[in-house]
Motif scaffolding. Sequence first.
Motif, PDB file in Angstrom:
ATOM      1  N   GLU A 164       0.837  -1.189   0.000  1.00 17.75           N
ATOM      2  CA  GLU A 164       0.000   0.000   0.000  1.00 17.75           C
ATOM      3  C   GLU A 164       0.880   1.250   0.000  1.00 17.75           C
ATOM      4  OE1 GLU A 164      -2.490   0.293   3.393  1.00 17.75           O
ATOM      5  OE2 GLU A 164      -0.843   0.365   4.842  1.00 17.75           O
ATOM      6  N   ARG A 165       0.274   2.379  -0.353  1.00 19.07           N
ATOM      7  CA  ARG A 165       0.971   3.659  -0.369  1.00 19.07           C
ATOM      8  C   ARG A 165       0.781   4.361   0.973  1.00 19.07           C
ATOM      9  NH1 ARG A 165       4.600   3.860  -4.620  1.00 19.07           N
ATOM     10  NH2 ARG A 165       3.678   2.712  -6.364  1.00 19.07           N
ATOM     11  N   ALA A 166       1.898   4.786   1.572  1.00 17.70           N
ATOM     12  CA  ALA A 166       1.836   5.472   2.857  1.00 17.70           C
ATOM     13  C   ALA A 166       1.555   6.951   2.628  1.00 17.70           C
ATOM     14  CB  ALA A 166       3.147   5.292   3.614  1.00 17.70           C
ATOM     15  N   ASP A 167       0.533   7.464   3.277  1.00 16.56           N
ATOM     16  CA  ASP A 167       0.117   8.850   3.076  1.00 16.56           C
ATOM     17  C   ASP A 167       1.160   9.859   3.553  1.00 16.56           C
ATOM     18  OD1 ASP A 167      -2.282   7.968   2.035  1.00 16.56           O
ATOM     19  OD2 ASP A 167      -3.344   8.087   3.960  1.00 16.56           O
ATOM     20  N   PRO A 172       7.785   8.549  -5.444  1.00 16.40           N
ATOM     21  CA  PRO A 172       7.447   7.118  -5.430  1.00 16.40           C
ATOM     22  C   PRO A 172       8.057   6.364  -4.242  1.00 16.40           C
ATOM     23  CG  PRO A 172       9.293   7.466  -6.892  1.00 16.40           C
ATOM     24  CD  PRO A 172       8.931   8.825  -6.339  1.00 16.40           C
ATOM     25  N   HIS A 173       8.449   7.104  -3.217  1.00 21.48           N
ATOM     26  CA  HIS A 173       9.144   6.504  -2.073  1.00 21.48           C
ATOM     27  C   HIS A 173       8.173   6.181  -0.945  1.00 21.48           C
ATOM     28  CE1 HIS A 173      12.525   8.211  -4.275  1.00 21.48           C
ATOM     29  NE2 HIS A 173      11.920   9.382  -4.196  1.00 21.48           N
ATOM     30  N   ASP A 174       6.956   5.786  -1.309  1.00 25.55           N
ATOM     31  CA  ASP A 174       5.888   5.622  -0.322  1.00 25.55           C
ATOM     32  C   ASP A 174       5.279   4.229  -0.279  1.00 25.55           C
ATOM     33  OD1 ASP A 174       4.821   5.827  -2.844  1.00 25.55           O
ATOM     34  OD2 ASP A 174       3.171   7.147  -2.281  1.00 25.55           O
ATOM     35  N   LEU A 175       5.848   3.269  -1.018  1.00 23.91           N
ATOM     36  CA  LEU A 175       5.262   1.932  -1.067  1.00 23.91           C
ATOM     37  C   LEU A 175       5.780   1.103   0.106  1.00 23.91           C
ATOM     38  CD1 LEU A 175       3.427   0.079  -2.815  1.00 23.91           C
ATOM     39  CD2 LEU A 175       5.529  -0.797  -3.878  1.00 23.91           C
TER      40      LEU A 175
END
Length: 339
Positions: A164-167, A172-175
């Motif tokens: 999931e993607r971190a809010d 693109p460093h949020d997976l």
Amino acid sequence: MPLVAIAASALLLSGCDAASVDLVVGTPTPTSTPRPAGPEAPIAIAFAPLRGTPAEADALRHPSIAVKIDNHWDARPQIALNRADIVFEELVEGGLTRYLAVWHSDVPDVVGPVRSVRPMDPDIAGPFGGVIAYSGGQQYFVDLMHATPLVNLVGDEDDGTLFERADDRPGPHDLVLAAAAAIARNAGLPPPPVQFAYGTADPLAAPALSAVPTSRIELVFSESSHPSWEWDPMTYAWLRSQDGLPDLEASGDRVRATNVVTLRVAVEWPYEEVPLTVLAGAGEAWVSVGGRTAHGTWSKADAGSPVELTADDGSRLRLAPGSTWVELVPNEGSASFAP
């Protein structure tokens, strides 16, 4: 001290390579009622294959999970690096580095940020077996990873149940990856084989190893990547820095390791701007443990074989029980060890 702890410590100090032992523990219980004498049930004590530390055998009966972790400055601080058993640092395009971190003895609920696979990752992850997780990548590199026996978990192909993607992180460093759930989904796979030999808490003490006192390790991967490690005798750990600043993980703790293994490796460029770390054959190596560093060589027979470490005197270089960082420093870079 409880008998279990004494026995486990004795086994570690002996440098025992046994996968597991059974310790029979009996603790007297004061009572006024006579009780019949009888054997106590044995407690199965195993050794974590990627740490060399004692653990309950049942807790180790699952695969490891290797995850491609981002090290772009916008990806920091990373999640749960200090809970990894082994972390590899490798050169990628732009002079940056990325990690391939492997969790087994202590699998977090969430790890990340997760990024794409690179051409050397099959050779790094292959010997562990189990599961490999990454966000995606160039199709040729993804195909190379799918050709290994590992179970591939790919963010680009996920149905939203593991990635999931971190809010609170920039793309693109949020997976991020639900690592514990990924292990539970693949619990039937076998545990990883042992990768390194482990000895005592001070495995470099033998005079024949000619280990030198080391307070700081300075590494140069490229003009833009030069991590370092400082020995901290208070915590008996190496503490990591990047860009001249203490390297912290998301918990706020300093990134640390019991062992730092530095390998000099060839880097080739068959994929234009994407470098290929050649992790096959042999090369120069240093093992840093307990405020000392011993010189030797590394060798790796093929993609499925672990790295073997040999001291200059021909003996096997052993690590202390605990976590390990493997620094894959290009031959064009440098490694220095300050007293």
